[in-house]
Design a protein around this motif. Structure first.
Motif, PDB file in Angstrom:
ATOM      1  N   ALA A 193     -40.364   5.535   1.675  1.00 12.22           N
ATOM      2  CA  ALA A 193     -40.154   5.469   0.203  1.00 12.22           C
ATOM      3  C   ALA A 193     -40.446   6.868  -0.520  1.00 12.22           C
ATOM      4  O   ALA A 193     -39.593   7.282  -1.403  1.00 12.22           O
ATOM      5  CB  ALA A 193     -40.808   4.472  -0.571  1.00 12.22           C
ATOM      6  N   PRO A 194     -41.435   7.509  -0.401  1.00  4.20           N
ATOM      7  CA  PRO A 194     -41.816   8.863  -1.020  1.00  4.20           C
ATOM      8  C   PRO A 194     -40.557   9.818  -0.759  1.00  4.20           C
ATOM      9  O   PRO A 194     -40.330  10.653  -1.529  1.00  4.20           O
ATOM     10  CB  PRO A 194     -43.264   9.197  -0.583  1.00  4.20           C
ATOM     11  N   LEU A 195     -40.277  10.044   0.494  1.00  4.90           N
ATOM     12  CA  LEU A 195     -39.122  10.959   0.712  1.00  4.90           C
ATOM     13  C   LEU A 195     -37.868  10.535  -0.082  1.00  4.90           C
ATOM     14  O   LEU A 195     -37.289  11.309  -0.567  1.00  4.90           O
ATOM     15  CB  LEU A 195     -38.710  10.671   2.241  1.00  4.90           C
ATOM     16  N   PHE A 196     -37.328   9.233   0.213  1.00  3.91           N
ATOM     17  CA  PHE A 196     -35.953   8.860  -0.482  1.00  3.91           C
ATOM     18  C   PHE A 196     -36.093   8.921  -1.831  1.00  3.91           C
ATOM     19  O   PHE A 196     -35.044   9.117  -2.721  1.00  3.91           O
ATOM     20  CB  PHE A 196     -35.353   7.589   0.133  1.00  3.91           C
ATOM     21  N   LEU A 197     -37.416   8.443  -2.573  1.00  3.51           N
ATOM     22  CA  LEU A 197     -37.391   8.539  -4.157  1.00  3.51           C
ATOM     23  C   LEU A 197     -37.337  10.077  -4.624  1.00  3.51           C
ATOM     24  O   LEU A 197     -36.652  10.304  -5.730  1.00  3.51           O
ATOM     25  CB  LEU A 197     -38.486   7.840  -4.562  1.00  3.51           C
ATOM     26  N   SER A 198     -37.961  10.635  -3.728  1.00  4.79           N
ATOM     27  CA  SER A 198     -38.024  12.247  -4.197  1.00  4.79           C
ATOM     28  C   SER A 198     -36.813  12.837  -4.055  1.00  4.79           C
ATOM     29  O   SER A 198     -36.334  13.460  -5.148  1.00  4.79           O
ATOM     30  CB  SER A 198     -39.050  12.797  -3.208  1.00  4.79           C
ATOM     31  N   GLN A 199     -36.009  12.374  -3.225  1.00  4.86           N
ATOM     32  CA  GLN A 199     -34.593  13.224  -3.037  1.00  4.86           C
ATOM     33  C   GLN A 199     -33.837  12.538  -4.008  1.00  4.86           C
ATOM     34  O   GLN A 199     -33.046  13.281  -4.652  1.00  4.86           O
ATOM     35  CB  GLN A 199     -34.165  12.731  -1.678  1.00  4.86           C
TER      36      GLN A 199
ATOM     37  N   MET B   9     -46.945  15.972   5.635  1.00  4.83           N
ATOM     38  CA  MET B   9     -46.010  17.095   6.016  1.00  4.83           C
ATOM     39  C   MET B   9     -44.914  17.151   4.994  1.00  4.83           C
ATOM     40  O   MET B   9     -44.140  18.093   4.712  1.00  4.83           O
ATOM     41  CB  MET B   9     -45.456  16.701   7.326  1.00  4.83           C
ATOM     42  N   LEU B  10     -44.395  15.774   4.290  1.00  3.38           N
ATOM     43  CA  LEU B  10     -43.506  15.662   3.403  1.00  3.38           C
ATOM     44  C   LEU B  10     -43.850  16.779   2.132  1.00  3.38           C
ATOM     45  O   LEU B  10     -42.837  17.305   1.609  1.00  3.38           O
ATOM     46  CB  LEU B  10     -43.165  14.326   3.216  1.00  3.38           C
TER      47      LEU B  10
ATOM     48  N   ALA C 263     -42.190  21.087  -0.796  1.00  2.00           N
ATOM     49  CA  ALA C 263     -42.746  22.195  -1.651  1.00  2.00           C
ATOM     50  C   ALA C 263     -41.757  23.639  -1.296  1.00  2.00           C
ATOM     51  O   ALA C 263     -41.696  24.358  -2.246  1.00  2.00           O
ATOM     52  CB  ALA C 263     -44.195  22.554  -1.257  1.00  2.00           C
ATOM     53  N   LEU C 264     -41.263  23.588  -0.103  1.00  2.00           N
ATOM     54  CA  LEU C 264     -40.517  24.768   0.113  1.00  2.00           C
ATOM     55  C   LEU C 264     -39.100  24.711  -0.065  1.00  2.00           C
ATOM     56  O   LEU C 264     -38.373  25.462  -0.874  1.00  2.00           O
ATOM     57  CB  LEU C 264     -40.356  25.065   1.862  1.00  2.00           C
ATOM     58  N   GLU C 265     -38.439  23.214   0.041  1.00  2.00           N
ATOM     59  CA  GLU C 265     -37.132  23.031  -0.174  1.00  2.00           C
ATOM     60  C   GLU C 265     -37.029  22.860  -1.928  1.00  2.00           C
ATOM     61  O   GLU C 265     -35.619  23.429  -2.216  1.00  2.00           O
ATOM     62  CB  GLU C 265     -36.686  21.853   0.526  1.00  2.00           C
ATOM     63  N   ALA C 266     -37.930  22.483  -2.725  1.00  2.00           N
ATOM     64  CA  ALA C 266     -37.654  22.012  -4.015  1.00  2.00           C
ATOM     65  C   ALA C 266     -38.081  23.457  -4.894  1.00  2.00           C
ATOM     66  O   ALA C 266     -37.657  23.396  -6.006  1.00  2.00           O
ATOM     67  CB  ALA C 266     -38.402  20.815  -4.199  1.00  2.00           C
TER      68      ALA C 266
END
Length: 268
Positions: A131-137, A178-179, A184-187
């Motif tokens: 959920a943190p991954l897909f909500l962030s995206q 790790m997410l 942090a790198l991609e955003a």
């Protein structure tokens, strides 16, 4: 509540907006209240604790009109593209913007070896990593508009100090950590992404299956250099610091009274 934060005066439509998942009570509610006092408009997300969420929103809206909203949703909606988009639109519709996304919602329970099944895996990974991954995206484009940030609540057991009998939870929180570093790198440079690793900042409810007795509490306190249990407000202070720390990204701050320094892993 500690009210040491500087009061900010802005027009209501200029106030930044913070969404905290799982924020009807406990640590999430503490973050919401501290952010609101600091001048944020807040979105209280809950799954089942709708009554508590609405009571909290009513209290905050009494203090400052049109400053708190409630969105009730099961985060398993991330598995459905249409439901996820509807959820995102509800978030943005609440106040027209989003500045800070706080991943606080988390399932936590033991999974001793030989008892682990696919339901444990799916449930613990969903709330603590997927959920943190897909909500962030999904929310990243809106956060970019205001040079916003994402803050994740992790765990001191997520790295090198596994909690005995909590293998699946440990793995999910490690994935979430790790997410944080990957996003942090991609955003960057538009959106900062950081994490907070609590120690014992709140005890389980006495009525829960995770309740601990007085002897266990004393053993925990003795293992903490600061010699006390932390508070939800300790986490809230750190969230607000990271929300404004414009040159910090990809970091994980331990808020544990020094417990990680003495923790050998295991159940204590």
């Amino acid at each position: 509540m500690d009210t040491t934060f500087e009061t900010i005066t802005l027009k209501n439509d200029e106030m930044p907006v913070m969404l905290v998942t799982g924020s009807a009570k406990r640590i999430g509610a503490a973050i919401i209240q501290a952010a609101h006092y600091q001048g944020y408009r807040v979105i209280i997300h809950c799954r089942q604790s709708v009554q508590q969420a609405q009571a909290l929103a009513a209290k905050l809206n009494t203090a400052r009109e049109h400053s708190a909203a409630v969105i009730a949703a099961d985060l398993s909606l991330i598995n459905d593209v249409d439901l996820l988009e509807q959820f995102v639109q509800k978030i943005i519709h609440a106040f027209g913007r989003l500045d800070v996304l706080v991943h606080n919602a988390s399932r936590f329970y033991p999974t001793p070896l030989s008892t682990i099944d696919h339901n444990h895996w799916d449930e613990l990974f969903l709330s603590n990593a997927k959920a943190p991954l897909f909500l962030s995206q999904a929310l990243l484009p809106y956060l970019k508009r205001y040079q916003g940030c994402i803050i994740s609540l992790l765990d001191i057991h997520a790295q090198d100090k596994p909690f005995e009998h909590y293998t699946v939870y440990n793995m999910a929180k490690a994935a979430h950590q790790m997410l944080v570093q990957s996003l942090a790198l991609e955003a960057a440079p538009d959106v900062r992404v950081n994490g907070i690793a609590p120690g014992v900042n709140i005890l389980p409810d006495n009525s829960s299956d995770q309740a601990i007795d007085h002897q266990q509490q004393r053993r925990i306190i003795n293992s903490i250099p600061m010699q006390r249990i932390g508070t939800p407000e300790d986490i809230a202070h750190t969230v607000l610091f990271l929300a404004k720390a414009s040159y910090i990204t990809g970091e994980v701050i331990n808020v544990d009274g020094g417990r990680r320094l003495t923790l050998a892993g295991g159940s204590d």
